[in-house]
Design a protein around this motif. Sequence first.
Motif: not given
Length: 248
Positions: A150-163
């Motif tokens: 996963q990628m994270s933004v400001n230490d929050v991991p992202l669950d990206e359904p659009y990828v």
Amino acid sequence: MTDNSLPTRSHRLDSETKRTKRGVALFFRDLLVIFVVALLISFLIKTFLIRSFYIPSGSMETTLLVNDRIIVNQLEPKLMPIERGDVVVFRDPGGWLLPQAPIEQNPIVAGAEWVLSVVGLSAPDSNDHLIKRVIGLPGDHVVCCNALGQMSVNDVPLDEPYVTLPVGETRVSKDDFDIVVPDGSLWVMGDNRYNSKDSRYNGDTPGKGYVPEDNVVGRALVISWPLARWSWLDDYPEVFRGIPSGTD
């Protein structure tokens, strides 16, 4: 001696012909006025509110397909702030696109294309713009990838359904990166992560892969063509909910 005779048939026909010609002239005058007013309104709408673009590449598949047409809200970012998850159209910051050869058209097609572009129904400059999803805002720390891919933004991991990923692949980016978005800039990525020349792969350009906020034309609102694909474009606020500001 006073002539009290009725008008002759030829006189009546002449009068009716004049009235008919005058009626036709007024009709075409009104039609021209309506056309000019409609053109002016469409021009103002295109200039300040919405605009049409077509999709020339597969970097946003399967959210957007090649030759889809989209409507873009130009009030963002002028009057409304850009948010993480927004799909935005932006002018090339410099070096992202290869030089485009001018398209040769006959005068009739070129004229029709110009009229349609004035009213926002055509986008002859689509090849001079790009479309990506905003991942990082100014000050954001964007990192990829963690142990789960996963990628994270400001230490929050992202669950990206659009990828969109290759079959069997779980990492949302083929290459790792660790960046902080500069002030006044954005970090953008295509949904088709293994087939998108986005912020990750433009580090050698003058902007170092970041997109100046001033280059953003607007946020893509809806797929307008083909009709079978008409739909609103989701900015997936739930994916980015709870992420603190990069300046915190």
